[in-house]
Design an enzyme around this catalytic site. Structure first.
Site, PDB file in Angstrom:
ATOM      1  N   TYR A  51       1.008  -1.151   0.001  1.00  0.00           N
ATOM      2  CA  TYR A  51      -0.083   0.183   0.146  1.00  0.00           C
ATOM      3  C   TYR A  51       1.029   1.225  -0.165  1.00  0.00           C
ATOM      4  O   TYR A  51       1.780   1.323   0.761  1.00  0.00           O
ATOM      5  CB  TYR A  51      -0.994  -0.013   1.130  1.00  0.00           C
ATOM      6  CG  TYR A  51      -2.231  -0.038   0.856  1.00  0.00           C
ATOM      7  CD1 TYR A  51      -3.057   0.797   0.023  1.00  0.00           C
ATOM      8  CD2 TYR A  51      -2.981  -1.278   1.140  1.00  0.00           C
ATOM      9  CE1 TYR A  51      -4.406   0.534  -0.312  1.00  0.00           C
ATOM     10  CE2 TYR A  51      -4.505  -1.595   0.844  1.00  0.00           C
ATOM     11  CZ  TYR A  51      -5.038  -0.380  -0.133  1.00  0.00           C
ATOM     12  OH  TYR A  51      -6.185  -0.873  -0.359  1.00  0.00           O
ATOM     13  N   GLU A  53      -0.610   4.814  -0.445  1.00  0.00           N
ATOM     14  CA  GLU A  53      -1.262   5.866  -0.956  1.00  0.00           C
ATOM     15  C   GLU A  53      -0.512   7.206  -0.526  1.00  0.00           C
ATOM     16  O   GLU A  53       0.236   7.273   0.375  1.00  0.00           O
ATOM     17  CB  GLU A  53      -2.646   5.869   0.199  1.00  0.00           C
ATOM     18  CG  GLU A  53      -3.491   4.936  -0.378  1.00  0.00           C
ATOM     19  CD  GLU A  53      -4.752   4.852   0.432  1.00  0.00           C
ATOM     20  OE1 GLU A  53      -4.731   5.340   1.424  1.00  0.00           O
ATOM     21  OE2 GLU A  53      -5.652   4.005   0.109  1.00  0.00           O
ATOM     22  N   LYS A 225      -0.771   1.157 -25.088  1.00  0.00           N
ATOM     23  CA  LYS A 225      -0.855   0.948 -26.513  1.00  0.00           C
ATOM     24  C   LYS A 225       0.599   1.102 -27.128  1.00  0.00           C
ATOM     25  O   LYS A 225       1.154   0.287 -27.132  1.00  0.00           O
ATOM     26  CB  LYS A 225      -2.035   2.070 -26.869  1.00  0.00           C
ATOM     27  CG  LYS A 225      -3.275   1.615 -26.004  1.00  0.00           C
ATOM     28  CD  LYS A 225      -4.559   2.514 -26.248  1.00  0.00           C
ATOM     29  CE  LYS A 225      -5.622   2.129 -25.352  1.00  0.00           C
ATOM     30  NZ  LYS A 225      -6.663   3.132 -25.484  1.00  0.00           N
ATOM     31  N   ARG A 231      -0.376  -2.474 -18.836  1.00  0.00           N
ATOM     32  CA  ARG A 231      -1.755  -1.775 -18.775  1.00  0.00           C
ATOM     33  C   ARG A 231      -2.077  -0.635 -17.662  1.00  0.00           C
ATOM     34  O   ARG A 231      -1.737  -1.051 -16.527  1.00  0.00           O
ATOM     35  CB  ARG A 231      -2.890  -2.829 -18.612  1.00  0.00           C
ATOM     36  CG  ARG A 231      -4.355  -2.439 -18.798  1.00  0.00           C
ATOM     37  CD  ARG A 231      -4.970  -3.918 -18.942  1.00  0.00           C
ATOM     38  NE  ARG A 231      -4.549  -4.525 -20.396  1.00  0.00           N
ATOM     39  CZ  ARG A 231      -5.083  -3.871 -21.218  1.00  0.00           C
ATOM     40  NH1 ARG A 231      -5.994  -3.025 -21.418  1.00  0.00           N
ATOM     41  NH2 ARG A 231      -4.788  -4.226 -22.290  1.00  0.00           N
TER      42      ARG A 231
HETATM   43  C1  LIG Z   1      -7.821   3.437 -24.920  1.00  0.00           C
HETATM   44  C2  LIG Z   1      -8.427   4.641 -24.538  1.00  0.00           C
HETATM   45  C3  LIG Z   1      -8.511   5.187 -23.533  1.00  0.00           C
HETATM   46  C4  LIG Z   1      -8.857   4.145 -22.262  1.00  0.00           C
HETATM   47  O1  LIG Z   1      -7.908   3.434 -21.782  1.00  0.00           O
HETATM   48  P1  LIG Z   1      -8.192   2.386 -20.654  1.00  0.00           P
HETATM   49  O2  LIG Z   1      -6.912   1.987 -20.112  1.00  0.00           O
HETATM   50  O3  LIG Z   1      -8.879   1.257 -21.299  1.00  0.00           O
HETATM   51  O4  LIG Z   1      -9.073   2.939 -19.700  1.00  0.00           O
HETATM   52  C5  LIG Z   1      -9.005   6.632 -23.173  1.00  0.00           C
HETATM   53  N1  LIG Z   1      -8.833   7.351 -24.051  1.00  0.00           N
HETATM   54  C6  LIG Z   1      -8.627   6.794 -25.363  1.00  0.00           C
HETATM   55  C7  LIG Z   1      -8.524   8.085 -26.606  1.00  0.00           C
HETATM   56  C8  LIG Z   1      -8.198   5.556 -25.756  1.00  0.00           C
HETATM   57  O5  LIG Z   1      -8.348   5.386 -26.896  1.00  0.00           O
END
Ligand SMILES: *Cc1c(COP(=O)(O)O)cnc(C)c1O
Length: 431
Positions: A51, A53, A225, A231
């Protein structure tokens, strides 16, 4: 040695099959990538027990000295990567990073302006089923018939709706953004400018697309991405500034900076304890992204996407906006007499993973759609070059031309397998 396999064989088997699926399928989902073994090892570490925070040096719990090291490294590397004053690496996801922006900039009922979901925008930019559309007054700009954003139209819209916040960023827009023009519009109407670079963050870090940080007041991103990390999410501020709402620090009465509002919006505003194991993995990924190899990788991502768009066009497909600047290609299937849903299904049967997607001015529902969205970030991590992309699109075209032909499917599955084994991915089940 393999504790999971003996303790919980059913979960182990699911992981084993997922490794096999990732190793032997063509992964073309534009929001996905393959992380390094080092990123996975940091994610699978004992930091998951901790933890922490608060922020480094100002935690609400004891025993945070090593969590501080991990978070400080993540913050320092992110700031170097994006050349910015401030970051918060704690958001659990892109959506929670965005939630922190709304919490610090808007009151319930306030108006903001974002890219229309049906034209490539994200759920968190004002969808009626998302908190952003439920608690705030969402208004939209869109793309023109040619698939590009016209800044004059954005300006007209902004002057008409007078938003407090303007968002840029998309999940299915293959073109670059004119941040300078967006900022001029934001200044003209007195709005804050927010860029959500969740998709192209890696290409921006590599210097291959326009840089939003000098123009947007606030930037959010995902880290999983094109950035190829674990993630998660992150918030950045290029040049910190006094918050325009005049919110003051409780003790000193000093006007707080935007970065301070955002820090407290993440915690305690939105989240509880940060995911220290994921923050450690973010640090690893940012260091990877600072290497020259990442720039070379990102350049290949962009080249592969350009090649993909060109091969689709040469095979008679409609590519929205006529091409791409980033890692993403949006194909309009209406001229091919199929739907996004049917194409996604047929390709799935051939071990090619894409997602159905609305195209601008779509006449079908979000469950059916007229398009598919493809991206090159994941296959480029495997080592794909333009020639492999050309083969990939040929396989897609074979499936979409004869979706019900079992012998075509059979042959494509074999070709997908050999294309994938030529570029081995993971040679382990557990990192
Ligand atoms: C993928 C995406 C998100 C959200 O991401 P998560 O990790 O899935 O919550 C937010 N904004 C845009 C433009 C995205 O393409």
């Amino acid at each position: 040695m393999n504790h999971l396999a003996s303790q919980d064989p059913r979960i182990f088997a699911a992981i084993e099959r997922e490794v096999d699926r990732q190793n032997h399928g063509l992964e073309l989902i534009a929001s996905e990538n393959f992380v390094s073994r080092s990123v996975m090892q940091a994610m699978g570490s004992v930091f998951t027990n901790k933890y922490a925070e608060g922020l480094p040096g100002r935690r609400y719990y004891g025993g945070c000295e090593f969590a501080d090291t991990a978070e400080d490294l993540a913050r320092e590397r992110a700031k170097r990567l994006f050349k910015c004053d401030w970051v918060n690496v704690q958001p659990h996801s892109g959506a929670s990073a965005n939630a922190a922006v709304y919490l610090s900039c808007l009151n319930p009922g306030d108006t903001f302006l974002g890219l229309d979901l049906a034209h490539g925008g994200h759920l968190t930019h004002g969808s009626p089923v998302n908190f952003s559309g439920i608690w705030f007054k969402a208004t939209y700009y869109g793309v023109e018939q040619d698939g590009h954003i016209d800044m004059n139209r954005v300006r007209e819209k902004a002057k008409a709706v007078r938003p407090k916040l303007i968002s840029i960023g998309a999940s299915a827009y293959s073109r670059d953004f004119d941040y300078e023009a967006f900022r001029a519009i934001a200044d003209e109407v007195g709005a804050l400018l927010w860029m959500d670079m969740a998709h192209p963050a890696g290409l921006i870090a590599a210097g291959l697309l326009n840089d939003p940080l000098p123009y947007a007041h606030i930037v959010t991103t995902t880290t999983h991405k094109t950035l190829r990390g674990p993630r998660g999410g992150m918030i950045l501020v290029g040049r910190d500034f006094e918050n325009p709402f005049g919110k003051v620090a409780r003790k000193s009465g000093r006007v707080r900076n935007m970065s301070e509002l955002l820090d407290s919006a993440v915690f305690p505003g939105m989240q509880g304890g940060p995911l220290v194991h994921v923050i450690a993995a973010k640090a690893v990924a940012f260091e990877e992204a600072l290497q020259p190899e990442f720039v070379a990788y990102s350049r290949q991502v962009q080249r592969n996407a350009a090649a993909m768009a060109n091969v689709f066009l040469s095979r008679g497909y409609d590519v929205v906006s006529g091409g791409t600047d980033n890692h993403l290609v949006l194909v309009d299937l209406r001229s091919k007499n199929t739907t996004g849903r049917d194409a996604e299904r047929a390709l799935q049967a051939a071990h090619i993973t894409v997602n159905k997607n609305m195209v601008p001015f779509d006449d079908k529902s979000p469950f059916v759609t007229s398009g598919i969205r493809l991206g090159t970030a994941a296959v480029t991590t495997r080592g794909f070059k333009e020639a492999d992309i050309e083969r990939t699109v040929a396989l897609i075209d074979n499936v979409l031309s004869m979706p019900n032909d079992e012998s075509v499917l059979h042959q494509v599955r074999k070709d997908v397998y050999s294309l994938c084994t030529a570029y081995p991915l993971y040679d382990f089940v557990i990192a």
